[in-house]
Design a protein around this motif. Structure first.
Motif, mmCIF file in Angstrom:
data_model
loop_
_atom_site.group_PDB
_atom_site.id
_atom_site.type_symbol
_atom_site.label_atom_id
_atom_site.label_comp_id
_atom_site.label_asym_id
_atom_site.label_seq_id
_atom_site.Cartn_x
_atom_site.Cartn_y
_atom_site.Cartn_z
ATOM 1 N N ILE A 123 0.839 -1.201 0.000
ATOM 2 C CA ILE A 123 0.000 0.000 0.000
ATOM 3 C C ILE A 123 0.868 1.243 0.000
ATOM 4 C CG2 ILE A 123 -1.765 1.283 1.285
ATOM 5 C CD1 ILE A 123 -2.590 -1.461 2.484
ATOM 6 N N GLU A 167 0.155 5.240 0.283
ATOM 7 C CA GLU A 167 -0.778 6.347 0.459
ATOM 8 C C GLU A 167 -0.186 7.599 -0.191
ATOM 9 O OE1 GLU A 167 -1.508 6.559 4.634
ATOM 10 O OE2 GLU A 167 -2.456 4.589 4.701
ATOM 11 N N ARG A 221 -5.123 6.037 -2.300
ATOM 12 C CA ARG A 221 -4.371 4.886 -1.822
ATOM 13 C C ARG A 221 -4.131 3.895 -2.949
ATOM 14 N NH1 ARG A 221 -6.797 2.010 3.385
ATOM 15 N NH2 ARG A 221 -5.661 3.615 4.509
#
Length: 225
Positions: A26, A28, A34
């Motif tokens: 992931i 951000e 995201r």
DNA sequence: ACGAGGATGCTCT
DNA sequence: GAGCATCCTCGTG
């Protein structure tokens, strides 16, 4: 999304590598968006690995990675990033493994794009199909905007981190030898989700090595934990 | 579909 | 100065 902990990475590299398959990567974005990808292909690199020769951070006599210069970072805190530039263009993302003081890392070769694909398309204009966004180590680092600025930073907290996939699926895992190396080409340290569409198209360049590795391939079970 | 070749910059000798 | 954990483009079929 709960990030994987440093303890997850402070284990044997050969345990961490297959365990990382199926987890989420992931990133951000500053915009709040995201980017999410599921890890589908990795390679393990261990302390006594001849493949370190590729990085030029080994002692010529022993063949072992030396804890100085760049090599020192591989002995560092588990769960931190080791980022490497390949062929002058593409950034390779690795995550440091083993307890601190012992060298090791897992090289992420491919992920499945799950969220933020519009941003990935913008960053990868050469992509034709959706899988082209992330089915290679240089491709997903470009799609995820990963470069040298993440070297040495933890991958166990935002903005860039690994997280457990909440679906908790059981992925069929296959092994083979690693791709693109000139040293350690026989070591069966590549792990990937069997049959997944987003596994990279790369194959071992040496024909003989490919045949030897094919013999060693096999499906193993994950997530009995 | 598949293979050959070039781009490109960092690290170590 | 050489080597490199890659990707893309442009040939052929």
């Amino acid at each position: 999304m709960q990030p994987l902990s440093p303890a997850f990475f402070a284990r044997s590299t050969l345990e961490v590598a297959p365990d990382l398959l199926g987890t989420l990567l992931i990133h951000e974005q500053p915009t709040g968006e995201r980017l999410v990808g599921r890890v589908v292909e990795v390679e393990a690199y261990t302390q006594d690995d001849p493949a370190w020769r590729s990085w030029g951070i080994v002692d010529a006599a022993t063949g072992l990675v030396v804890p100085e210069g760049r090599g020192l970072d591989l002995f560092g805190k588990p769960g931190t990033a080791y980022v490497y530039l390949c062929y002058g263009r593409y950034w390779m993302l690795n995550v440091v493994t083993e307890p601190e003081g012992r060298a090791g890392c897992v090289f992420v070769r491919a992920v499945e794009p799950l969220a933020g694909r519009d941003v990935m398309w913008q960053r990868r204009p050469a992509a034709r199909r959706e899988v082209d966004l992330t089915n290679g180590p240089g491709k997903f680092s470009q799609a995820f905007d990963i470069d040298r600025r993440f070297h040495g930073r933890p991958l166990t907290a935002p903005p860039l981190y690994f997280a457990e996939d909440e679906e908790k699926r059981d992925w069929p895992i296959a092994t083979s030898c690693r791709i693109g190396l000139h040293f350690g080409i026989d070591w069966p340290y590549r792990f990937f989700v069997e049959g997944h569409r987003c596994v990279s198209p790369g194959v071992p360049s040496d024909v003989a090595a490919r045949a030897r590795c094919a013999k060693r391939s096999g499906v193993i079970n994950r997530r009995g934990r």
